[in-house]
Design an enzyme around this catalytic site. Structure first.
Site, PDB file in Angstrom:
ATOM      1  N   TRP A  24       0.866  -1.212  -0.289  1.00  0.00           N
ATOM      2  CA  TRP A  24       0.225   0.355  -0.034  1.00  0.00           C
ATOM      3  C   TRP A  24       0.787   1.193  -0.132  1.00  0.00           C
ATOM      4  O   TRP A  24       1.992   1.482   0.630  1.00  0.00           O
ATOM      5  CB  TRP A  24      -0.844  -0.156   1.575  1.00  0.00           C
ATOM      6  N   ASP A  40       0.049   9.110   0.581  1.00  0.00           N
ATOM      7  CA  ASP A  40       0.364  10.059   0.371  1.00  0.00           C
ATOM      8  C   ASP A  40       2.284  10.363  -0.038  1.00  0.00           C
ATOM      9  O   ASP A  40       3.304   9.676   0.607  1.00  0.00           O
ATOM     10  CB  ASP A  40       1.407  11.425   1.585  1.00  0.00           C
ATOM     11  N   TRP A  69      -8.945   8.678   1.056  1.00  0.00           N
ATOM     12  CA  TRP A  69      -9.639   7.385   1.861  1.00  0.00           C
ATOM     13  C   TRP A  69     -10.855   7.639   1.422  1.00  0.00           C
ATOM     14  O   TRP A  69     -12.381   8.356   0.728  1.00  0.00           O
ATOM     15  CB  TRP A  69      -9.200   8.710   2.845  1.00  0.00           C
TER      16      TRP A  69
END
Ligand code: FRU
Length: 802
Positions: free
Chosen positions: A360, A363, A610
């Site tokens: 994963w 930012d 998100w």
């Protein structure tokens, strides 16, 4: 480098047990399968069994692991996690593992255990009968029993670990002081296990003096939705402030809920697995299976070493389990990545954007040009394609176009951190300095600011004085993160995102030596309009105009914005004149800028958001960064954000479409591909259309496509994702005037799972992830209700940089 048993099993497409049967001859294996295993062993250069070499010395350098054949999923998951830890431990010690999955009810299979010489045995959850026959057949080989307590006297040569109890005790220790009421969620179907687990849970928790509410023990059928609903009802009504989940499906639902409400999550533990990496999630802590496996192995090892000298006169109890200093490390992450990299040929794996090699990404962090190379770091969880304990991934480039993956730069390996959250980078005194937020769930001061340094730009050392900022000023809340550091007139400044009374804000610290930091000012606040928590703030100026950039999930519309105005270094205050979206797409968040050595201000964002679905998780990875974009003011003082011109280097085959006008229809073009750059200029014809635009990533049949439409009357540019493929929904809209002469200029970058659209030379951009079929490669142009003239339509196929 030589491979391990797990890799052999993976490559041969068989279970580890089958590999073990081939190696040890413990069972007849189908000749084709056997050949596949042997080929994999050879290909991976795996040295299967040290036993052959060491038999003479009566040492086999082999450990036998015995586990039951069948079981409920929770049970199985736990065993897999334990085996993984054991493989790691014994692999490091250069022992071979002989894995026996046997039917515990079958006498014969127990006999098989002793066909080969082994130095030690680990048995998982034996039945009484199995334990008895092991004792009878073997009195000398050191043995660890997990999840077993003999009714009669314990044997000196054996260690008994009640691993459920141990596990829950570890969990309880971690929760202590933070949680008042703990929910416990189990799958109705795993009946026998449930009782065992609950009993261990009750005893371990009450031993630690932690509250147990029987009404918060819930059995429901395993489904993600079930977990989601229970978490929602418990957490919204404040009934539970921690949840333990004993089923993966349920825990997925709980996690989904937590991810959606990322801001105020209590601690949750859940027993999910990924071949043993029990990962942390949100503000969560793993069930420490992996740790128990390492410790149990260490206990067996000690027992074996003792046996070499003399018969042991004491045995080890669970109490001797020591605290692991740190579960995570850069080395461990790098090893994992090396073994588990996702193939760049996978359907949606980006071909010229930065994505994680496996796992994963969120930012972008630490953007900097250091010794003439561009460095990009990013929030990274290697062990699963979902958010987890944050590391910093790392890539570098000489030209902002061709990137090279580097080893992980930061792992959460210090006592003060459970995750290394976002931050920035600078070059100083020939060193690359990183500033980041250490996140520690179990500390009142959850988020503290830290530094790490490197002279080669690859290996980083955490500063001995960390945390540099550990006291939240009264002007901030416990959401206190994402330090952006820069120098101005001899002083260092650190801008931090935070909130007060649920109103987002950015605060500034000041330092003269990068080590001592003092609170300086509240730079700006949301004033009820710009979100509850500010994340990833940045402050810079272009031609005497100042820009404060921030991300906030509570913003309406674009969630990553620029405040345009004036910043005063005397007062530390920013005066806002206007607010502008950085990008009008859904998938643009947490962007950060840096100034390169040519003086350009470069912007890179996270090309996701998100709370969305991440269909690439199925491929073992998630998250992409945007292309580097230059952010600048034109001669008239208007802000423009454009892809950096070096990207032209990616261009290969060029197709110029001869199309000249389109009148009320859809016209195919000759441009095709799934990694394309497209430039086009439209002009409104004499009979003006109501709308016009392009379809990209279109399927042959025409049922899949992403639509880019300019609506003439409302002056809006839109990207519609409804037919884009997997998870296709929604539309992004930007208000945009036509250029002089009623023209619209578009510039697009399509990668395997993204579209970045720039309009009118960077006046607006729309960025989205799309998940189409690989065969959806066509491009067409359309107009409705009138005519557009197509002045120029060029497509380039783009090179794959990975
Ligand atoms: C933004 C963010 C940051 C934080 C990081 C954690 O997307 O929430 O505020 O540092 O992600 O991964």
């Amino acid at each position: 480098m030589s491979g391990n048993m797990k890799e052999v099993a993976r490559r041969a497409g068989v279970s580890i047990a089958t590999v073990s049967h081939v190696i040890n001859g413990t069972r007849a294996v189908n000749p084709d399968t056997k050949q596949r295993v042997l080929t994999a062993i050879e290909g991976l250069n795996y040295v299967p069994n040290a036993a052959a070499k060491t038999l003479k010395s009566k040492q086999s350098r082999t450990i036998k692991i015995i586990l039951p054949k069948a079981g409920f999923s929770y049970y199985r998951d736990m065993h897999l996690a334990l085996v993984e830890g054991m493989l790691e431990y014994w692999g490091d010690k250069k022992y071979s593992i002989s894995l026996h999955q046997i039917d515990y009810q079958n006498e014969e299979s127990v006999t098989e255990i002793f066909l080969h010489t082994v130095d030690g045995i680990m048995v998982f959850s034996p039945t009484d009968a199995l334990y008895q026959s092991l004792i009878q057949k073997n009195t000398k080989i050191p043995c660890v029993f997990l999840n077993y307590q003999p009714e009669e006297e314990e044997d000196e040569n054996f260690i008994y670990i009640d691993h459920f109890h141990t596990m829950y005790k570890e969990v309880a220790k971690l929760l202590k002081g933070n949680s008042q009421s703990i929910g416990y969620l189990e799958n109705t179907e795993s009946n026998s296990m449930n009782e065992e687990c609950k009993a261990a849970y009750r005893s371990a928790f009450s031993e630690q003096g932690l509250p147990l509410k029987e009404e918060l023990i819930k059995s429901i059928p395993a489904s993600s939705d079930g977990g989601y609903e229970v978490a929602k009802s418990w957490l919204e009504t404040n009934q539970a402030d921690a949840i333990i989940c004993n089923d993966e499906a349920l825990s997925l639902g709980v996690t989904r809920y937590l991810l959606e409400k990322r801001k105020s999550i209590p601690t949750i533990f859940y027993a999910t697995h990924k071949w043993g990496s029990l990962y942390e999630h949100g503000e969560t802590i793993q069930i420490p299976c992996h740790k128990i496996a390492l410790q149990a192995s260490e206990m067996l090892y000690q027992l074996m070493s003792k046996n070499e000298e003399e018969v042991p006169n004491s045995y080890f109890r669970t109490e001797t389990i020591k605290e692991e200093p740190s579960y995570h490390s850069v080395e461990k992450a790098n090893r994992y990545i090396e073994k588990n990299k996702v193939s760049p040929a996978t359907k949606w794996k980006q071909s010229y954007h930065i994505t994680p090699e496996v796992g994963w990404l969120n930012d972008p962090n630490g953007l900097v040009q250091f010794k003439d190379e561009y460095h990009v770091f990013y929030q990274y969880h290697p062990y699963g394609a979902e958010w987890g304990p944050m590391h910093w991934g790392h890539a570098k480039s000489k030209d902002l176009v061709h990137w090279e993956h580097l080893p992980v730069a930061l792992a959460p390996d210090q006592s003060y951190e459970k995750g290394c959250f976002s931050g920035s980078g600078i070059e100083h005194d020939h060193e690359l300095l990183l500033f980041y937020t250490a996140q520690d769930d179990h500390n009142k001061m959850k988020q503290v600011q830290c530094m790490a340094t490197s002279s080669d730009g690859i290996n980083f050392k955490k500063n001995a004085n960390n945390p540099l900022i550990k006291n939240i000023s009264g002007e901030a809340s416990e959401d206190f993160r994402d330090p952006k550091v820069w120098k101005y007139e001899g002083h260092w400044y650190m801008l931090i995102g935070t909130s007060k009374n649920q109103d987002g804000r950015a605060v500034l610290y000041k330092s003269s030596d990068l080590s001592e930091w003092e609170f300086f000012s509240v730079v700006a606040t949301s004033n009820g309009e710009l979100g509850e928590i500010w994340e990833c703030p940045d402050l810079f100026s272009l031609n005497h105009t100042d820009f404060l950039m921030l991300s906030s999930l509570e913003l309406k519309g674009a969630k990553n914005v620029l405040l345009v105005g004036n910043f005063d270094y005397e007062t530390g205050k920013f005066e806002k004149q206007q607010v502008r979206a950085l990008d009008f797409g859904r998938d643009f968040y947490a962007a950060q800028t840096f100034q390169d050595k040519q003086g350009r201000r470069i912007l890179i964002g996270w090309m996701n958001i998100w709370g969305e679905q991440f269909p690439t998780q199925k491929e073992g990875w998630a998250g992409s960064l945007t292309l580097p974009r230059e952010i600048k003011l034109d001669e008239a003082g208007n802000l423009r954000i454009v892809p950096v011109p070096q990207l032209e280097k990616l261009r290969s085959k060029k197709t110029a479409s001869p199309l000249s006008q389109v009148n009320g229809q859809q016209s195919p073009t000759d441009i095709k591909g799934n990694t394309l750059e497209i430039q086009c200029e439209f002009e409104i014809g004499e009979q003006a259309p109501t709308s016009f635009g392009l379809h990209v990533r279109k399927s042959k049949k025409g049922d899949e496509y992403t639509e880019i439409r300019y609506q003439v009357d409302t002056r809006e540019l839109m990207m519609n994702l409804q037919h884009s493929g997997k998870n296709g929904k929604g539309q992004s809209t930007a208000s945009l005037d036509l250029l002089e002469g009623n023209k619209l200029r578009l510039h697009l970058f399509l990668d395997k799972s993204s579209i970045e659209l720039f309009a009118n030379d960077g006046v607006a951009s729309i960025t989205n992830r799309v998940y189409p079929k690989e065969s959806s490669i066509y491009v067409d142009v359309f107009s409705e209700g009138g005519e557009v003239i197509v002045h120029q339509l060029i497509g380039w196929e783009l090179e794959n940089i990975w």
